[in-house]
Design an enzyme around this catalytic site. Structure first.
Site, mmCIF file in Angstrom:
data_model
loop_
_atom_site.group_PDB
_atom_site.id
_atom_site.type_symbol
_atom_site.label_atom_id
_atom_site.label_comp_id
_atom_site.label_asym_id
_atom_site.label_seq_id
_atom_site.Cartn_x
_atom_site.Cartn_y
_atom_site.Cartn_z
ATOM 1 N N ASN A 9 0.830 -1.026 0.012
ATOM 2 C CA ASN A 9 0.112 -0.022 -0.124
ATOM 3 C C ASN A 9 0.711 1.106 -0.188
ATOM 4 O OD1 ASN A 9 -1.965 1.963 0.419
ATOM 5 N ND2 ASN A 9 -2.280 1.345 2.429
ATOM 6 N N TRP A 10 0.823 1.805 -1.371
ATOM 7 C CA TRP A 10 1.883 3.036 -1.295
ATOM 8 C C TRP A 10 1.536 4.188 -0.603
ATOM 9 C CZ3 TRP A 10 3.783 3.118 -7.213
ATOM 10 C CH2 TRP A 10 4.440 2.029 -7.544
ATOM 11 N N LYS A 11 0.053 4.222 -0.200
ATOM 12 C CA LYS A 11 -0.708 5.237 0.227
ATOM 13 C C LYS A 11 -0.512 6.778 -0.607
ATOM 14 C CE LYS A 11 0.079 3.420 4.799
ATOM 15 N NZ LYS A 11 -0.263 3.548 6.389
ATOM 16 N N HIS A 102 -9.785 0.881 4.253
ATOM 17 C CA HIS A 102 -8.723 1.031 5.185
ATOM 18 C C HIS A 102 -8.846 2.052 6.460
ATOM 19 C CE1 HIS A 102 -4.589 2.337 5.779
ATOM 20 N NE2 HIS A 102 -4.098 1.283 5.349
ATOM 21 N N GLU A 104 -7.453 4.243 7.348
ATOM 22 C CA GLU A 104 -6.953 5.795 7.113
ATOM 23 C C GLU A 104 -8.323 6.417 6.663
ATOM 24 O OE1 GLU A 104 -3.332 5.643 5.467
ATOM 25 O OE2 GLU A 104 -2.552 4.635 7.387
ATOM 26 N N GLU A 174 -6.006 -5.482 9.949
ATOM 27 C CA GLU A 174 -4.951 -4.322 10.120
ATOM 28 C C GLU A 174 -5.344 -3.569 11.650
ATOM 29 O OE1 GLU A 174 -3.019 -2.741 6.708
ATOM 30 O OE2 GLU A 174 -4.513 -1.724 6.705
ATOM 31 N N GLY A 180 1.707 1.831 10.726
ATOM 32 C CA GLY A 180 2.625 3.060 10.818
ATOM 33 C C GLY A 180 3.289 3.286 11.973
ATOM 34 N N SER A 220 2.906 -2.485 10.450
ATOM 35 C CA SER A 220 4.272 -2.344 10.493
ATOM 36 C C SER A 220 5.012 -3.818 10.484
ATOM 37 C CB SER A 220 4.528 -2.195 12.100
ATOM 38 O OG SER A 220 3.996 -0.924 12.213
ATOM 39 N N GLY A 241 2.455 -1.415 4.358
ATOM 40 C CA GLY A 241 2.499 0.128 4.023
ATOM 41 C C GLY A 241 4.054 0.426 3.668
ATOM 42 N N GLY A 242 4.657 1.143 4.962
ATOM 43 C CA GLY A 242 5.915 1.825 4.643
ATOM 44 C C GLY A 242 6.973 1.008 4.103
HETATM 45 C C1 PEP Z 1 -1.094 0.078 5.769
HETATM 46 O O1 PEP Z 1 -1.179 1.205 5.604
HETATM 47 O O2 PEP Z 1 -1.996 -0.805 5.306
HETATM 48 C C2 PEP Z 1 0.168 -0.527 6.633
HETATM 49 C C3 PEP Z 1 -0.159 -1.955 7.147
HETATM 50 O O3 PEP Z 1 1.030 0.246 6.855
HETATM 51 P P1 PEP Z 1 2.496 0.086 7.629
HETATM 52 O O4 PEP Z 1 2.724 -1.211 7.066
HETATM 53 O O5 PEP Z 1 3.327 1.340 7.403
HETATM 54 O O6 PEP Z 1 1.961 -0.130 9.180
#
Ligand code: PEP
Length: 257
Positions: A9-11, A102, A104, A174, A180, A220, A241-242
């Site tokens: 997920n590049w956001k 998601h 967010e 999640e 994050g 994470s 994500g990151g």
């Molecule tokens: C996400 O936004 O779906 C996610 C899992 O982010 P991160 O891996 O950065 O926690």
């Protein structure tokens, strides 16, 4: 069919050129060391911003098991909804997936169960596959409400679907407190919730659907913890994500099964 999946997920990151570079680098790594086949073909999905979809879909098109998806879609197919992007438009870019629900989107854009159900409905009509996200906040976990929260999110947002439609859906668990933050659910916490989600799928759609259902963990996840998490019986991969923005790191996660 239960799959092994690593989705990035590049956001809201990456200019067009940066995103093309990222996708290209990861695809090159996959070409050099093709995806390991375990039971069935593993999948990699790039959930990019809308502007990248067509170009990244083109980069990935010849690679077996590599797909592209949008991070959101609107709940109407077309019309006077300035700034929105619909499921048929996403499909027309060569994308195969859309992420719905998601945390967010839920928290920053007030997307509730009804809105998410409408988005999912149109995505299915548009022949997109869905990764549907669910997960509790820290406060909800501390109050021991996490199972109820996830049950409600799935029952209200997703379980209105019939069997034919739900077969095109994966669920990503999640926990919001892990997204994050650098805090990851322990493998045991992930397994416990994934087993619960599989049970809910079984209650609603039957045992066979539950066994074949793909459930991803997100929060994470990185190349150091992915293996331990993916080893859990009911964890079928990750939504990243990151760490999905770093080609080497993301590729190591893909190799973690
Ligand atoms: C996400 O936004 O779906 C996610 C899992 O982010 P991160 O891996 O950065 O926690």
């Amino acid at each position: 069919m239960r799959k092994k999946v690593v989705a990035g997920n590049w956001k809201m990151n990456m200019t067009l050129d940066e995103g093309k570079g990222l996708a290209d680098e990861i695809c090159q790594l996959i070409k050099q060391k093709p995806l390991k086949i375990i039971n069935n073909s593993p999948e990699v999905i790039f959930f990019t911003p809308f502007i990248h979809l067509a170009e990244v879909a083109d980069i990935a098109k010849d690679l077996e098991g590599v797909f592209v998806g949008a991070q959101n879609c609107y709940s109407e197919p077309s019309g006077a909804y300035t700034g929105e992007v619909s499921a048929p438009m996403i499909k027309s870019t060569g994308s195969a997936y859309v992420l719905i629900g998601h945390s967010e989107r839920r928290s920053l854009f007030n997307e509730g169960d009804k809105m998410l159900a409408a988005k999912a409905s149109l995505a299915i009509e548009s022949k997109l596959n869905i990764v549907f996200c669910c997960g509790e906040s820290l406060e909800e976990r501390e109050k021991n409400n996490h199972f109820d929260v996830v049950r409600n999110q799935l029952q209200n947002g997703l379980f209105w679907m019939d069997e034919k439609s739900i077969a095109n859906v994966m669920i990503a668990y999640e926990p919001v407190w892990a997204i994050g933050t650098g805090l990851t659910a322990t493998p045991e916490q992930a397994q416990e919730m994934h087993a619960f989600i599989r049970e809910l799928v079984g209650e609603k759609y039957g045992q066979q659907m539950a066994e074949n259902f793909t459930i991803l963990y997100g929060g994470s996840c990185n190349s150091k913890n992915a293996k331990q998490i993916f080893e859990q019986q009911d964890v079928d991969g990750g939504l990243i994500g990151g760490a999905s923005l770093k080609p080497g790191e993301f590729f190591k996660i893909i190799q973690s099964f």
